[in-house]
Design a protein around this motif. Structure first.
Motif, mmCIF file in Angstrom:
data_model
loop_
_atom_site.group_PDB
_atom_site.id
_atom_site.type_symbol
_atom_site.label_atom_id
_atom_site.label_comp_id
_atom_site.label_asym_id
_atom_site.label_seq_id
_atom_site.Cartn_x
_atom_site.Cartn_y
_atom_site.Cartn_z
ATOM 1 N N LYS A 1 94.348 25.099 34.509
ATOM 2 C CA LYS A 1 92.946 25.159 34.085
ATOM 3 C C LYS A 1 92.790 24.566 32.694
ATOM 4 O O LYS A 1 91.835 23.835 32.412
ATOM 5 N N PHE A 2 93.756 24.852 31.810
ATOM 6 C CA PHE A 2 93.711 24.313 30.450
ATOM 7 C C PHE A 2 93.798 22.794 30.475
ATOM 8 O O PHE A 2 93.018 22.095 29.825
ATOM 9 N N GLN B 1 103.129 32.120 25.170
ATOM 10 C CA GLN B 1 103.372 32.472 26.559
ATOM 11 C C GLN B 1 104.513 33.470 26.643
ATOM 12 O O GLN B 1 105.579 33.251 26.075
ATOM 13 N N PRO C 1 99.637 33.292 38.008
ATOM 14 C CA PRO C 1 98.805 33.288 36.792
ATOM 15 C C PRO C 1 99.265 32.270 35.755
ATOM 16 O O PRO C 1 98.442 31.711 35.026
ATOM 17 N N GLU D 1 98.010 28.814 37.108
ATOM 18 C CA GLU D 1 96.549 28.722 37.068
ATOM 19 C C GLU D 1 96.038 28.602 35.640
ATOM 20 O O GLU D 1 95.115 27.833 35.364
ATOM 21 N N GLU D 2 96.646 29.352 34.730
ATOM 22 C CA GLU D 2 96.213 29.299 33.330
ATOM 23 C C GLU D 2 96.410 27.911 32.736
ATOM 24 O O GLU D 2 95.497 27.337 32.120
ATOM 25 N N HIS D 3 97.592 27.347 32.928
ATOM 26 C CA HIS D 3 97.886 26.053 32.302
ATOM 27 C C HIS D 3 97.262 24.898 33.069
ATOM 28 O O HIS D 3 96.904 23.883 32.459
#
Length: 341
Positions: free
Chosen positions: A90-91, A190, A83, A86-88
């Motif tokens: 995507k950002f 974070q 996660p 994937e979060e960063h």
């Protein structure tokens, strides 16, 4: 009424004696005994290993991330890392996409134009269709961007390591992702990771041969300084880091193969990397204490490859991503903790 209450209580007692409801109590007790990361194992699924990845790495270079974690905590670290990455990713990918193609702005402008004009119903219908088509194309672009974020989990022969590879070669994307993670940790947005110690961004992979390593380092150094508006006029201080995790065990098992790979020796590897750097930046000197640019080479203990086919991950990083003491390596995600030695 009193008799009914007594009967109900007796019925409950009899049910307990017969073992009815035991499964629920046992399940509750089991949930209490489980550790937090084990309780959430059903929520965060662990991807399967991509067994085609090793052969794919031999065919062409990949970008990715090598993550260190405690031994026998690889699953917990995987659940934690996915996660975060994937979060960063995507950002970063969203920002890059918006800078290249401001699709949402175009759609909003078309819809505003459709709403502001006094046209007949047929014209409005056609414009609404155009707007919907534009929205669909934007969603398709977003879907394509999300596909680029897919990462593969690669099986390794050494404990305490996780390797994720990207489907495409993207030199800057992995650097921007790590930079985003550091910023979020520094600002408190974070949550500090528990199991992931360090994240090494791999810009490019290659076979551990003098020709391939020299070519990859030359390419990455040229890209690094091209983003800095050309070769610097003043002298540049650089350092080289080489990590051979688990190579001692490999040497013991496969002496006949590793003895033929000269770059397994650190001094030889340093010489090749430093030579490639100086070919690009002639006015440069080695400085291990306060380098401005660091070239990190990490041996990848891939599972499923012939013992004579060794792969490395290479990155050219600015000084803010690394520490020099007690050894030259990527900064830990948590500073001043005993585990990040």
């Amino acid at each position: 009424m009193a008799e009914l209450g007594i009967r109900d209580e007796r019925g409950v007692e009899q049910a307990i004696e017969l073992g009815l409801g035991k499964e629920d109590s046992d399940q509750d007790k089991k949930d209490e005994d489980l550790k937090p990361w084990e309780q959430h194992s059903a929520v965060i699924s662990i991807p399967r290993y991509d067994y085609k990845a090793p052969s794919s790495l031999l065919e062409r270079s990949h970008s990715g991330f090598l993550i260190t974690c405690p031994i026998k905590r690889e699953k917990s670290a995987t659940k934690e890392a996915i996660p975060i990455l994937e979060e960063h990713m995507k950002f970063v990918c969203t920002n890059d996409f918006e800078r290249s193609e401001p699709c949402s702005t175009i759609v909003v402008a078309k819809r505003r134009k459709t709403c502001s004009q006094d046209a007949d119903s047929s014209d409005r219908l056609e414009k609404n269709i155009d707007a919907n088509l534009s929205a669909d194309s934007c969603e398709t672009a977003d879907e394509n961007a999300s596909k680029r974020e897919n990462i593969s989990l690669v099986k390794l022969t050494r404990s305490g390591l996780l390797l994720f590879t990207l489907p495409v070669l993207n030199y800057q994307h992995v650097i921007d992702t790590l930079s985003s993670i550091f910023r979020s940790l520094g600002s408190g947005n974070q949550k500090p990771p528990i199991w992931c110690h360090r994240i090494f961004p791999i810009q490019e992979t290659c076979c551990l041969t003098e020709k391939d390593l020299h070519a990859v380092v030359t390419n990455l150094v040229q890209r690094y300084f091209s983003s800095k508006q050309g070769e610097p006029e003043r002298s540049i201080k650089f350092a080289v880091g080489y990590n051979r995790r688990g190579i001692e065990e490999t040497e013991l098992r496969n002496k006949k193969f590793t003895s033929t790979i000269a770059l397994l020796e650190k001094n030889k590897c340093f010489s090749v990397v430093a030579g490639a750097f100086k070919n690009v930046v002639e006015n440069s000197t080695v400085d291990l204490k306060s380098p401005e640019v660091v070239i990190l080479v990490e041996l990848l203990p891939l599972s499923g490859l012939p013992p004579e086919s060794l792969m490395v991950g290479v990155s050219v990083l600015p000084c803010e991503f690394v520490i020099t003491k007690p050894r030259l390596c990527v900064k830990p995600l948590l500073i001043n903790t005993e585990r990040n030695k």
